[in-house]
Design a protein around this motif. Sequence first.
Motif, PDB file in Angstrom:
ATOM      1  N   LYS A 120      28.952 -80.832  36.932  1.00 55.52           N
ATOM      2  CA  LYS A 120      27.698 -80.098  37.111  1.00 55.52           C
ATOM      3  C   LYS A 120      26.666 -80.505  36.083  1.00 55.52           C
ATOM      4  CE  LYS A 120      29.073 -77.917  40.686  1.00 55.52           C
ATOM      5  NZ  LYS A 120      28.529 -78.343  42.010  1.00 55.52           N
ATOM      6  N   ARG A 121      27.103 -80.733  34.859  1.00 49.52           N
ATOM      7  CA  ARG A 121      26.165 -81.187  33.829  1.00 49.52           C
ATOM      8  C   ARG A 121      25.533 -82.504  34.246  1.00 49.52           C
ATOM      9  NH1 ARG A 121      24.607 -84.100  29.704  1.00 49.52           N
ATOM     10  NH2 ARG A 121      24.001 -83.140  27.706  1.00 49.52           N
ATOM     11  N   LYS A 127      19.329 -84.546  38.890  1.00 46.27           N
ATOM     12  CA  LYS A 127      18.323 -83.832  39.684  1.00 46.27           C
ATOM     13  C   LYS A 127      17.060 -83.586  38.858  1.00 46.27           C
ATOM     14  CE  LYS A 127      21.662 -81.597  42.750  1.00 46.27           C
ATOM     15  NZ  LYS A 127      21.324 -82.461  43.906  1.00 46.27           N
ATOM     16  N   TYR A 128      17.248 -83.372  37.572  1.00 45.96           N
ATOM     17  CA  TYR A 128      16.089 -83.197  36.695  1.00 45.96           C
ATOM     18  C   TYR A 128      15.265 -84.478  36.640  1.00 45.96           C
ATOM     19  CZ  TYR A 128      13.474 -83.583  32.362  1.00 45.96           C
ATOM     20  OH  TYR A 128      12.490 -83.843  31.460  1.00 45.96           O
ATOM     21  N   GLU A 129      15.935 -85.609  36.497  1.00 46.42           N
ATOM     22  CA  GLU A 129      15.220 -86.887  36.441  1.00 46.42           C
ATOM     23  C   GLU A 129      14.457 -87.123  37.740  1.00 46.42           C
ATOM     24  OE1 GLU A 129      14.728 -88.804  33.963  1.00 46.42           O
ATOM     25  OE2 GLU A 129      16.091 -87.810  32.549  1.00 46.42           O
ATOM     26  N   ALA A 150      13.287 -77.437  46.863  1.00 49.04           N
ATOM     27  CA  ALA A 150      14.675 -77.796  47.180  1.00 49.04           C
ATOM     28  C   ALA A 150      15.448 -78.158  45.917  1.00 49.04           C
ATOM     29  CB  ALA A 150      14.699 -78.954  48.170  1.00 49.04           C
ATOM     30  N   LEU A 151      14.830 -78.948  45.039  1.00 50.20           N
ATOM     31  CA  LEU A 151      15.506 -79.348  43.807  1.00 50.20           C
ATOM     32  C   LEU A 151      15.719 -78.164  42.875  1.00 50.20           C
ATOM     33  CD1 LEU A 151      13.765 -82.774  43.066  1.00 50.20           C
ATOM     34  CD2 LEU A 151      16.188 -82.410  43.619  1.00 50.20           C
ATOM     35  N   GLN A 152      14.749 -77.262  42.839  1.00 50.14           N
ATOM     36  CA  GLN A 152      14.911 -76.082  41.992  1.00 50.14           C
ATOM     37  C   GLN A 152      16.119 -75.258  42.444  1.00 50.14           C
ATOM     38  OE1 GLN A 152      12.352 -72.784  42.565  1.00 50.14           O
ATOM     39  NE2 GLN A 152      12.591 -71.976  40.480  1.00 50.14           N
ATOM     40  N   LYS A 153      16.248 -75.060  43.753  1.00 50.33           N
ATOM     41  CA  LYS A 153      17.383 -74.290  44.268  1.00 50.33           C
ATOM     42  C   LYS A 153      18.707 -74.969  43.926  1.00 50.33           C
ATOM     43  CE  LYS A 153      14.910 -72.125  48.131  1.00 50.33           C
ATOM     44  NZ  LYS A 153      14.772 -72.031  49.609  1.00 50.33           N
ATOM     45  N   ASP A 154      18.739 -76.286  44.065  1.00 51.50           N
ATOM     46  CA  ASP A 154      19.958 -77.032  43.736  1.00 51.50           C
ATOM     47  C   ASP A 154      20.282 -76.910  42.251  1.00 51.50           C
ATOM     48  OD1 ASP A 154      20.235 -77.826  46.344  1.00 51.50           O
ATOM     49  OD2 ASP A 154      19.438 -79.853  46.025  1.00 51.50           O
TER      50      ASP A 154
END
Length: 308
Positions: A120-121, A127-129, A150-154
């Motif tokens: 997860k880390r 996803k942040y990048e 979408a990325l925020q939810k993930d």
Amino acid sequence: MKKVMMFALALSLSAATISCKKGMDKIGNAVLKAGENESQAIIDFNNDFLDSYKTSSRHIENIVKYAESAVKKSHGETVYSMPMVINSMDYSLSKIKDVPSGFEKDKTLIETDFNTYKAKRESIEKKYEELKSYITSEDYKDDKGAKAEALQKDIEAEAQAFFTAGENILTKIKPATDAAEEVILKDHPMKEFIVSSKSLMSFMDSVMDLLDKQYAGSFNEAEAQKKYDEFEKIVSINSSKVFNVKEQQYAYKKTELETLNKKASDFLDKYRKLIRDSKSTGKIPDSNIQEMDSAYESVLNSYNSFVK
């Protein structure tokens, strides 16, 4: 802040928790019989994981904040500055090669959670990048922020899975770690000073818990002052102890203990300032809570150096 303090609490107890055998489960008793080598392996895993959890959790919390601001920005809301996310190398995580066999029946469960923790880390970082590239290039002007949402939810879902795995590991390793620390400290020349300093750290955790609660709500001067007075006495007691350990190999620990007490005194200085700045408005300012957090970290780092 509360999540950060929780890790700090766990870390502050990691190297000097004394627990009695009453109520200790089978894994604890097994560690007591295993001896110092197995006990040290358990303590090393415990300390490395807690260092990792503390470092990575702060990093991930900053990413979560960045994602929240990214959604706002992508929807046209005014965001004066995006939350800063500094590249974070988790050196403690890289030091963990495997889960010690001393955890016995919980070893497999710990390994499962640990693998989730690492996965997860890594996923959140990727996803942040992706999100940072999307915001920097202003691609949200093409899809009206759909990808940011979408990325925020993930990121939030994976962050929750990361924290759940981390908390599961802390819960599972505690019995064996408590027992291992009992083995290591049983005849330790510095036991008196380690136990006393652990008590100082434990009480400082309760100080931060109180300030965290008041920061989220309203400032209670009487309650904060009472806590200050109690902690001041504890710092005074720890500072007045004469380091009379005769073994030469621990001579340098005298300076480290003095540094710990000096940092605790600095913490009290920041605490007095917070009380003074907060009582007029009935609210703890952001700058004061940040100063307390920084002062806490300084004491914590000094404590960890002392007990290692």
